[in-house]
Design a protein around this motif. Structure first.
Motif, mmCIF file in Angstrom:
data_model
loop_
_atom_site.group_PDB
_atom_site.id
_atom_site.type_symbol
_atom_site.label_atom_id
_atom_site.label_comp_id
_atom_site.label_asym_id
_atom_site.label_seq_id
_atom_site.Cartn_x
_atom_site.Cartn_y
_atom_site.Cartn_z
ATOM 1 N N ARG A 79 0.953 -1.209 -0.123
ATOM 2 C CA ARG A 79 -0.005 0.105 0.010
ATOM 3 C C ARG A 79 0.891 1.328 -0.008
ATOM 4 N N THR A 98 -3.784 0.591 -3.121
ATOM 5 C CA THR A 98 -3.236 -0.868 -2.919
ATOM 6 C C THR A 98 -2.810 -1.329 -4.183
ATOM 7 N N LYS A 102 -6.069 -0.373 -6.648
ATOM 8 C CA LYS A 102 -7.331 -0.171 -5.883
ATOM 9 C C LYS A 102 -6.984 1.254 -5.187
ATOM 10 N N SER A 285 -11.833 -1.115 1.247
ATOM 11 C CA SER A 285 -11.368 -2.098 1.922
ATOM 12 C C SER A 285 -12.373 -2.448 3.246
#
Length: 353
Positions: A79, A98, A102, A285
């Motif tokens: 990340r 990420t 993402k 998340s």
């Protein structure tokens, strides 16, 4: 034995490019490498989840693009987190990238101060951020140490902060361009504004570190009264930086100008090589199980104070999803073995609202 020659395919730039992608590129003749980021639905999804004032949404969009430009350099799963903390009307930005693609993001701001800045015509990015710091964190997982770089925010925009970071910390000649805007698009429910964003990062990475040498940083360790040494900039970097300076904001976000076309406009005389692009997704998340586990980690007294109208409500700051729990759903059971003299306990009393 001479190494075999591998021909590199040559073609015209693609007429269109996909939104929500990262396109790496290289200009070998000038020892330049970089990336172009194009955001469409993904950035619109992130910014539209919250009722941000337009200048705040634009600033957060720029931070998202900057995070992806920097985070997409990671060569491992992990990340990249960009976070600002400052004294301006927008006191915090948090963007979480990420690998491989993402993204989630959110902003905290003072509504009254932002409204005042808009009314006074001072809602530019530098004024909204104010003074503070920008932290960039690389997280490779629980078994590794985090790496963090910090740069001061000095009442200027995110492009300036990025340039200062690379100048003072990485010492890599770097130029960053960021652009965010709204477009009016017709839909089944009438016309609606959609956010678009884009950015370009260019770095000078010659084989010889001497060619990338920059001027000494002020004040450095030069004795008082001595003039700082000025290292001449390499001609290749001057050329590359000057070409990027000609890019207009609209070129970074225009869906009718593909990322390849933009790069061709800039570097066709020198030749530019593009690599396989990567997709980007707006994805949070958070999950109900994760929030439940978080609530169970609090002491019972803290959970009791979270109860309102007979329930516990948690809203994710990133995606604005809301999770509702009955107090007994997150009660941490007593794991002790009951003694023989103990009897069954009665049902718990109704929680106080």
């Amino acid at each position: 034995m001479p190494e075999p020659h591998i021909a590199i395919p040559t073609r015209a730039p693609a007429a269109s490019s996909e939104d929500d992608t990262i396109l790496p590129f290289q200009v070998e003749a000038l020892d330049l490498r970089g990336r172009v980021v194009r955001f469409g639905p993904a950035v619109d999804t992130i910014l539209s989840r919250h009722n941000y004032p337009a200048p705040v949404a634009k600033l957060l969009g720029e931070a998202i693009v900057l995070t992806v430009l920097l985070g997409s350099t990671l060569k491992f799963e992990g990340r990249f987190i960009l976070q600002t903390q400052s004294d301006g009307p927008v006191r915090m930005l948090v963007i979480d990238y990420t690998t491989p693609g993402k993204v989630r993001a959110c902003a905290r701001f003072d509504k009254a101060r932002v409204a005042q800045a808009i009314a006074e015509g001072t809602a530019d990015p530098g004024a909204l951020l104010g003074h503070g710091h920008l932290a960039m964190t690389i997280d490779q997982g629980v078994d590794t140490a985090r790496y963090q770089g910090i740069v001061a925010l000095e009442g200027k925009d995110l492009e300036h902060a990025a340039h200062e970071y690379f100048l003072r910390s990485e010492q890599i000649p770097t130029v960053v361009r960021l652009a965010v805007a709204e477009e009016l698009r017709a839909g089944s429910n009438g016309a609606r504004h959609h956010w678009r964003a884009g950015g370009l990062l260019l770095q000078f990475l010659p084989d010889s570190p001497e060619r990338a040498r920059q001027r000494d940083l002020d004040p450095g360790d030069v004795p008082e009264g001595v003039t700082l040494a000025l290292a001449p900039e390499d001609d290749a970097w001057v050329e590359g930086r000057s070409l990027v300076a000609t890019v207009e904001d609209v070129e970074l976000i225009d869906p009718d100008v593909s990322a390849e076309q933009l790069l061709y406009r800039l570097f066709h005389e020198r030749g530019v090589r593009v690599f396989r692009n990567r997709s980007l997704h707006a994805q949070c998340s958070c999950s109900r199980d994760g929030v439940e586990g978080m609530l169970r980690s609090f002491p019972q007294d803290d959970r009791d104070h979270m109860v309102e109208n007979g329930k516990i409500t948690v809203t994710c700051e990133f995606c604005n999803s809301t999770y509702v729990f009955a107090p007994e759903d997150v009660h941490e059971p007593d794991m002790r073995e009951p003694e023989e003299s103990e009897t069954d306990v009665s049902e718990p009393a109704s929680p106080q609202s």
